[in-house]
Design an enzyme around this catalytic site. Structure first.
Site, mmCIF file in Angstrom:
data_model
loop_
_atom_site.group_PDB
_atom_site.id
_atom_site.type_symbol
_atom_site.label_atom_id
_atom_site.label_comp_id
_atom_site.label_asym_id
_atom_site.label_seq_id
_atom_site.Cartn_x
_atom_site.Cartn_y
_atom_site.Cartn_z
ATOM 1 N N ASP A 1 8.329 -17.301 20.987
ATOM 2 C CA ASP A 1 9.328 -16.388 21.411
ATOM 3 C C ASP A 1 9.533 -16.547 22.900
ATOM 4 O OD1 ASP A 1 10.502 -13.630 20.566
ATOM 5 O OD2 ASP A 1 9.652 -13.110 22.295
ATOM 6 N N ASP B 1 4.112 -16.317 14.730
ATOM 7 C CA ASP B 1 5.139 -16.143 15.972
ATOM 8 C C ASP B 1 4.228 -15.798 17.200
ATOM 9 O OD1 ASP B 1 7.513 -15.039 17.298
ATOM 10 O OD2 ASP B 1 7.999 -14.554 15.268
ATOM 11 N N GLU C 1 11.899 -20.531 20.745
ATOM 12 C CA GLU C 1 13.091 -19.722 20.987
ATOM 13 C C GLU C 1 13.738 -19.852 22.172
ATOM 14 O OE1 GLU C 1 14.970 -15.543 20.084
ATOM 15 O OE2 GLU C 1 13.035 -15.929 21.403
ATOM 16 N N ASN D 1 0.883 -1.150 -0.127
ATOM 17 C CA ASN D 1 -0.012 0.105 -0.028
ATOM 18 C C ASN D 1 0.879 1.325 -0.077
ATOM 19 O OD1 ASN D 1 0.786 0.275 2.767
ATOM 20 N ND2 ASN D 1 -1.169 -0.092 3.735
ATOM 21 N N HIS E 1 15.832 -12.302 12.267
ATOM 22 C CA HIS E 1 15.457 -10.845 12.415
ATOM 23 C C HIS E 1 16.214 -10.259 13.615
ATOM 24 C CE1 HIS E 1 12.933 -12.653 15.130
ATOM 25 N NE2 HIS E 1 12.741 -11.533 16.036
ATOM 26 N N ASP E 2 16.813 -11.264 14.510
ATOM 27 C CA ASP E 2 17.567 -10.499 15.483
ATOM 28 C C ASP E 2 19.108 -10.550 15.339
ATOM 29 O OD1 ASP E 2 15.482 -10.338 16.922
ATOM 30 O OD2 ASP E 2 15.661 -12.165 17.800
#
Ligand code: ISL
Length: 567
Positions: free
Chosen positions: A206, A98, A265, A23, A337-338
């Site tokens: 997580d 997640d 995790e 968008n 992503h970490d």
């Protein structure tokens, strides 16, 4: 489908904020992901794991959830998510969500209620404690423990209105849920069942090894120069962790018709504990994300870089291969992503980038366990040329920098150099779809800068090129799908002490695979301790043209890797 089939799956992690923006607001969204399902299908992955898309104030990019049953408007709507589930299922792919339930956002209605007064029925849903005896609440040192938050400062936030502190292992906007409270657990399980009934196929949980805390909440030795220290020994794999996960299994996963894929995790988890978490007989989780191999190149925190020896990296993976060989199951990842970009961290992002990215993939995918591909790694995306603190968006990076500047004890230019190597934001720059202005990620202004190397490294240049990093990943996935030795074979390391060659054998009664990889920019000749039967074995995969390996003495070009097979 037999129950063990999930062990053949390959997972692809999408970080929605940085994947594809439909968008034009500069932030990736669900309709963007929908527009790339063809791409994922072409790559051949079985499972898509979505980092959080729930409603969130975005203090930690969605790992702070204020409504578990809705999609944040930034990412789209529940209807978009339903559509994504349906479209993925139609292509025979699964969707893993997640699950962030160690903490909520401080804006979640549960916390709002909990905070409203000491007598609120939800007060006990979080960790509220009085100030340290003899101290005035809110004053430095009055925190109930001296634990340090993962995002700098204390883990306790003072609430003036009710005169107590609440615990937050991460940011102050991420208060920890109290899993000791039965109602909390029931509410979480109900929410999980709601998602599974909606069609999702699993959860990436997580920091799920932080949900059980030592109820005594003891102090810890502080870090040098700080009043606070890491409290992890009092909340990592705590006393009721296994009990809670077994209960979750009974309440949520047991008795479902399809296999629900679960990965916990678990920072600081040991092999011994992971064996218990992933022992199928115990019915807790399928696999865990462990942190051994991503902790070798830094000191107490990620911004304290240390040189990495290949022998140590190999030994770390090998320990887990051996440790979970009989019982349990591994997850395999270089990045997420970490973490900074794999090819920059463990490979070579200069002259040998393409060869190194392929070699990293070969070595990872051919260990025993479930491989996770982090978005962009299938293209060999690299770290970004971040220089100033203004280039970063990540709360961990920004808080650390602010604390270091305020403390005055750290060499700030040196810290910025470390951040330019290891910040989480390297993984979070927009996916590089093509060579156009914003890499085809957005028509607007991206929330974090696109890596300028997108003009060279992008999906458009790779999907139809048989020599690309993308095509190499596709071949590795095909190999796993067609050759059972990749999933089922035992693991035997070769030359573990060698500082440039990574080699191992995978073996079932029917077949053997041998992987040999050069982790260096210089050619190398090595004699592998294998029998003559490998001499002219079939080459099933190579990352450079004209590979002609003759064993046991093999010469490997810079970053070359070969995979041989024999029956
Ligand atoms: O990146 C870290 C700090 O160096 C890790 O400790 C990280 O915070 C840890 O792996 C937990 O990560 C997960 O939970 C965090 C979230 O910020 C991360 O993105 C997530 O993967 C809190 O929810």
């Amino acid at each position: 489908m037999v129950d063990q089939d999930w062990r053949r799956w390959v997972v692809y992690q999408v970080y929605p904020r940085s994947f594809a923006d439909a968008n034009g607001d500069g932030v990736g969204d669900l309709r963007g992901i929908l527009s790339k399902v063809d791409y994922l299908s072409k790559l051949g992955v079985d499972v898509v794991w979505l980092s959080p898309v729930y409603r969130s104030p975005m203090d930690d990019n969605g790992y702070d959830i204020s409504d578990y049953r809705d999609v944040d408007p930034l990412f789209g709507t529940l209807a978009d998510l339903d559509e994504l589930i349906a479209v993925l299922h139609a292509r025979d792919m699964k969707l893993v969500m997640d699950l962030v339930v160690n903490h909520t956002s401080d804006e979640h209605p549960w916390f709002q209620a909990s905070k409203s007064g000491k007598d609120d029925p939800k007060r006990d849903w979080y960790w509220w404690r009085d100030p340290r005896p003899g101290h005035v609440g809110g004053a430095p040192g009055a925190e109930p423990t001296n634990w340090e938050s993962y995002f700098s400062g204390p883990t306790w936030e003072w609430d003036e209105a009710t005169g107590q502190y609440y615990l937050h292992l991460f940011s102050r906007k991420q208060p920890d849920l109290n899993w000791e409270n039965r109602q909390v657990r029931a509410a979480v399980y109900e929410m999980m069942n709601w998602w599974l009934d909606r069609g999702v196929d699993g959860f990436r949980m997580d920091v799920i090894n932080m949900i059980s805390k030592n109820l005594a909440l003891p102090d810890v030795p502080p870090r040098p120069g700080s009043p606070y220290g890491p409290g992890n020994r009092h909340f990592i794999c705590g006393p009721r962790n296994h009990e809670f996960l077994a209960e979750m299994h009974r309440e949520v996963f047991a008795g479902r018709e399809r296999h629900i894929l679960t990965v916990g995790e678990m920072p600081d988890v040991t092999v011994e504990d992971a064996r218990l978490f992933t022992d199928p007989e115990r019915r807790e989780v399928d696999m865990v994300f462990q942190f051994g191999h991503v902790s070798l190149d830094h000191g107490a925190h990620r911004f304290d870089p240390k040189p990495l020896k290949l022998s140590a990296l190999k030994a770390s993976l090998a320990d887990w291969q051996t440790g979970l060989a009989g019982t349990g199951w591994n997850s395999l990842y270089w990045g997420n992503h970490d973490q900074p970009r794999a090819v920059s961290r463990f490979g070579d992002d200069g002259a040998h980038r393409v060869a190194a990215a392929k070699t990293l993939a070969t070595v990872l995918h051919l260990h025993r366990g479930t491989p996770y591909i982090y978005q962009g790694d299938e293209l060999g995306m690299t770290n970004s040329p971040f220089a100033a603190i203004e280039d970063y968006r990540d709360i961990e990076t920004l808080n650390f920098h602010a604390a270091a500047v305020a403390g005055g004890t750290v060499d700030v230019p040196e810290l910025l150099q470390a951040m330019a190597r290891t910040s989480r934001d390297h993984a979070r720059t927009p996916m590089q779809w093509d060579a156009s202005d914003q890499a085809g990620f957005t028509t607007g202004k991206p929330w974090i800068a696109v890596n300028p190397n997108h003009v060279e490294i992008n999906a458009a240049a790779q999907v139809d090129d048989p020599d690309s990093v993308f095509a190499h990943h596709r071949r590795l996935i095909d190999l796993r799908h067609t050759d059972p030795v990749v999933t089922d074979g035992s693991f035997e390391p070769l030359v573990p002490e060698h500082e440039q060659v990574w080699a191992f054998v995978r073996r079932t009664p029917d077949a053997e695979l041998l992987v040999a990889a050069n982790f260096g920019a210089d050619p190398i000749e090595i004699t592998l301790p294998v029998d003559e039967g490998w001499c002219r074995a079939e080459v099933v995969l190579a990352n450079l043209p004209d590979a002609d390996p003759v064993l046991p003495t093999i010469t490997l070009r810079p970053w070359e890797s070969v995979v041989l097979r024999r029956r």
